[in-house]
Design a protein around this motif. Structure first.
Motif, PDB file in Angstrom:
ATOM      1  N   PRO A 111       0.810  -1.226   0.000  1.00 37.60           N
ATOM      2  CA  PRO A 111       0.000   0.000   0.000  1.00 37.60           C
ATOM      3  C   PRO A 111       0.841   1.274   0.000  1.00 37.60           C
ATOM      4  N   ALA A 112       1.952   1.261   0.749  1.00 34.34           N
ATOM      5  CA  ALA A 112       2.812   2.442   0.790  1.00 34.34           C
ATOM      6  C   ALA A 112       3.449   2.679  -0.575  1.00 34.34           C
ATOM      7  N   ARG A 113       3.913   1.611  -1.215  1.00 31.84           N
ATOM      8  CA  ARG A 113       4.511   1.758  -2.545  1.00 31.84           C
ATOM      9  C   ARG A 113       3.488   2.301  -3.536  1.00 31.84           C
ATOM     10  N   THR A 114       2.267   1.844  -3.451  1.00 34.89           N
ATOM     11  CA  THR A 114       1.224   2.314  -4.357  1.00 34.89           C
ATOM     12  C   THR A 114       0.974   3.808  -4.167  1.00 34.89           C
ATOM     13  N   ARG A 115       0.980   4.274  -2.925  1.00 37.39           N
ATOM     14  CA  ARG A 115       0.745   5.697  -2.659  1.00 37.39           C
ATOM     15  C   ARG A 115       1.852   6.582  -3.219  1.00 37.39           C
ATOM     16  N   MET A 116       3.032   6.022  -3.429  1.00 37.64           N
ATOM     17  CA  MET A 116       4.163   6.810  -3.925  1.00 37.64           C
ATOM     18  C   MET A 116       4.063   7.133  -5.414  1.00 37.64           C
ATOM     19  N   ILE A 117       3.333   6.329  -6.155  1.00 43.36           N
ATOM     20  CA  ILE A 117       3.338   6.453  -7.608  1.00 43.36           C
ATOM     21  C   ILE A 117       2.848   7.829  -8.039  1.00 43.36           C
ATOM     22  N   GLY A 118       3.697   8.527  -8.789  1.00 46.89           N
ATOM     23  CA  GLY A 118       3.362   9.844  -9.295  1.00 46.89           C
ATOM     24  C   GLY A 118       3.649  10.981  -8.347  1.00 46.89           C
ATOM     25  N   THR A 119       4.156  10.693  -7.135  1.00 42.99           N
ATOM     26  CA  THR A 119       4.425  11.749  -6.161  1.00 42.99           C
ATOM     27  C   THR A 119       5.854  12.256  -6.283  1.00 42.99           C
ATOM     28  N   SER A 120       6.142  13.348  -5.570  1.00 41.98           N
ATOM     29  CA  SER A 120       7.499  13.892  -5.560  1.00 41.98           C
ATOM     30  C   SER A 120       8.405  13.004  -4.720  1.00 41.98           C
ATOM     31  N   MET A 121       9.716  13.216  -4.868  1.00 43.59           N
ATOM     32  CA  MET A 121      10.670  12.444  -4.084  1.00 43.59           C
ATOM     33  C   MET A 121      10.484  12.693  -2.594  1.00 43.59           C
ATOM     34  N   ALA A 122      10.251  13.946  -2.222  1.00 39.84           N
ATOM     35  CA  ALA A 122      10.081  14.276  -0.804  1.00 39.84           C
ATOM     36  C   ALA A 122       8.873  13.552  -0.215  1.00 39.84           C
ATOM     37  N   GLU A 123       7.771  13.551  -0.957  1.00 36.19           N
ATOM     38  CA  GLU A 123       6.572  12.860  -0.482  1.00 36.19           C
ATOM     39  C   GLU A 123       6.810  11.351  -0.379  1.00 36.19           C
ATOM     40  N   SER A 124       7.489  10.809  -1.378  1.00 40.29           N
ATOM     41  CA  SER A 124       7.764   9.371  -1.371  1.00 40.29           C
ATOM     42  C   SER A 124       8.619   8.971  -0.178  1.00 40.29           C
ATOM     43  N   MET A 125       9.610   9.785   0.150  1.00 38.39           N
ATOM     44  CA  MET A 125      10.460   9.469   1.291  1.00 38.39           C
ATOM     45  C   MET A 125       9.684   9.553   2.603  1.00 38.39           C
ATOM     46  N   ASP A 126       8.775  10.514   2.708  1.00 37.43           N
ATOM     47  CA  ASP A 126       7.923  10.602   3.905  1.00 37.43           C
ATOM     48  C   ASP A 126       7.087   9.332   4.053  1.00 37.43           C
ATOM     49  N   ILE A 127       6.519   8.872   2.940  1.00 38.13           N
ATOM     50  CA  ILE A 127       5.700   7.662   2.966  1.00 38.13           C
ATOM     51  C   ILE A 127       6.540   6.461   3.390  1.00 38.13           C
ATOM     52  N   LEU A 128       7.738   6.332   2.798  1.00 38.78           N
ATOM     53  CA  LEU A 128       8.609   5.202   3.117  1.00 38.78           C
ATOM     54  C   LEU A 128       9.024   5.221   4.587  1.00 38.78           C
ATOM     55  N   HIS A 129       9.469   6.363   5.074  1.00 46.21           N
ATOM     56  CA  HIS A 129       9.957   6.452   6.456  1.00 46.21           C
ATOM     57  C   HIS A 129       8.852   6.131   7.464  1.00 46.21           C
ATOM     58  N   ILE A 130       7.662   6.625   7.194  1.00 46.27           N
ATOM     59  CA  ILE A 130       6.538   6.328   8.096  1.00 46.27           C
ATOM     60  C   ILE A 130       6.161   4.851   8.001  1.00 46.27           C
ATOM     61  N   ASP A 131       6.204   4.316   6.794  1.00 46.80           N
ATOM     62  CA  ASP A 131       5.812   2.921   6.589  1.00 46.80           C
ATOM     63  C   ASP A 131       6.727   1.956   7.334  1.00 46.80           C
ATOM     64  N   ILE A 132       8.010   2.279   7.431  1.00 45.48           N
ATOM     65  CA  ILE A 132       8.941   1.391   8.134  1.00 45.48           C
ATOM     66  C   ILE A 132       9.163   1.836   9.586  1.00 45.48           C
ATOM     67  N   ALA A 133       8.271   2.755  10.039  1.00 40.36           N
ATOM     68  CA  ALA A 133       8.288   3.225  11.430  1.00 40.36           C
ATOM     69  C   ALA A 133       9.596   3.920  11.802  1.00 40.36           C
ATOM     70  N   GLN A 134      10.155   4.680  10.833  1.00 38.81           N
ATOM     71  CA  GLN A 134      11.361   5.457  11.088  1.00 38.81           C
ATOM     72  C   GLN A 134      11.171   6.885  10.560  1.00 38.81           C
ATOM     73  N   PRO A 135      10.158   7.593  11.060  1.00 38.36           N
ATOM     74  CA  PRO A 135       9.852   8.927  10.530  1.00 38.36           C
ATOM     75  C   PRO A 135      10.962   9.944  10.767  1.00 38.36           C
ATOM     76  N   TRP A 136      11.904   9.617  11.623  1.00 38.07           N
ATOM     77  CA  TRP A 136      13.005  10.528  11.933  1.00 38.07           C
ATOM     78  C   TRP A 136      14.104  10.521  10.873  1.00 38.07           C
ATOM     79  N   ARG A 137      14.029   9.626   9.919  1.00 38.89           N
ATOM     80  CA  ARG A 137      15.071   9.551   8.886  1.00 38.89           C
ATOM     81  C   ARG A 137      15.174  10.859   8.094  1.00 38.89           C
ATOM     82  N   ASP A 138      16.407  11.194   7.694  1.00 39.72           N
ATOM     83  CA  ASP A 138      16.668  12.394   6.891  1.00 39.72           C
ATOM     84  C   ASP A 138      16.221  12.137   5.445  1.00 39.72           C
ATOM     85  N   PRO A 139      15.194  12.838   4.950  1.00 40.20           N
ATOM     86  CA  PRO A 139      14.719  12.577   3.587  1.00 40.20           C
ATOM     87  C   PRO A 139      15.762  12.861   2.517  1.00 40.20           C
TER      88      PRO A 139
END
Length: 222
Positions: free
Chosen positions: A40-68
């Motif tokens: 589901p997280a990968r699907t939400r990334m499609i067509g989004t900006s890199m910054a948005e995609s990194m936010d989705i990934l970091h939250i999905d793996i429970a590491q929202p503190w990661r530097d995008p």
């Protein structure tokens, strides 16, 4: 009868089957951080900006503190390696692009991907095929905002209402539709629920310049 001014193409998932390449890089990045990217997280990334995609990934793996920015650098380096190995065209895309160019129509590449990776991808799809290239890091607001398509049309000196935009993602369709373009949607990785007036087809093999001209003329007559 209104004329067709230009054809504006999205890149990932529309002209080239690069979403699968992004899949590889994103999954490797998640595993590098000790996580696993969910579907589901990968699907939400499609067509989004890199910054948005990194936010989705970091939250999905429970590491929202990661530097995008750090994540973007690693991902772009990896995807750049994969792009350089060559990209596969989507069915009918190369032929349609060639027909559009042969007809003497102006063209633009309008993508949420950043310029450094687009330059690598142009090794496959050909920089000579586009009069204008608008990348995700060259606009203030990327898709689904209309700015990318409005920017491309302005650079071409074209009326967006007389441009056909070819897209595959919900965010891309929303961007082109909001810009006032005639939108042809060809789903790739995710199903679409296009707004009224958007033409959905299952393959670019079913599209040609004559049909694009009719779509623009039909819009003007409506």
């Amino acid at each position: 009868m209104a004329r067709l001014d230009a054809v504006l193409f999205d890149m990932d998932g529309t002209l080239v089957d690069s979403e699968k390449v992004w899949d590889v890089g994103l999954k490797e990045l998640a595993r590098r951080y000790g996580g696993e990217l969910s579907t589901p997280a990968r699907t939400r990334m499609i067509g989004t900006s890199m910054a948005e995609s990194m936010d989705i990934l970091h939250i999905d793996i429970a590491q929202p503190w990661r530097d995008p920015e750090e994540s973007v650098r690693w991902l772009e380096n990896r995807v750049g390696e994969l792009f350089a190995a060559g990209l596969l065209w989507r069915p009918g895309a190369r032929e349609l692009l060639a027909e559009v160019r042969a007809a003497g129509l102006a063209t633009a590449l309008v993508t949420a991907t950043r310029r450094n990776l687009v330059e690598v991808a142009l090794g496959t799809i050909g920089a000579h095929n586009f009069d204008v290239v608008v990348c995700g890091d060259e606009v203030g607001r990327t898709k689904p905002d209309p700015e990318p398509y409005l920017t491309a049309a302005a650079k071409l000196g074209a009326d967006p209402r007389r441009c056909v935009a070819v897209e595959d993602s919900p965010t891309g369709v929303a961007s082109a539709h909001a810009a006032g373009c005639v939108v042809v949607a060809v789903p790739c990785e995710v199903a679409l629920t296009p707004p009224d007036g958007v033409v959905e087809i299952d393959s670019l093999e079913r599209m040609d310049v004559a049909t694009m001209r009719k779509l623009v003329a039909g819009r003007a007559a409506a």
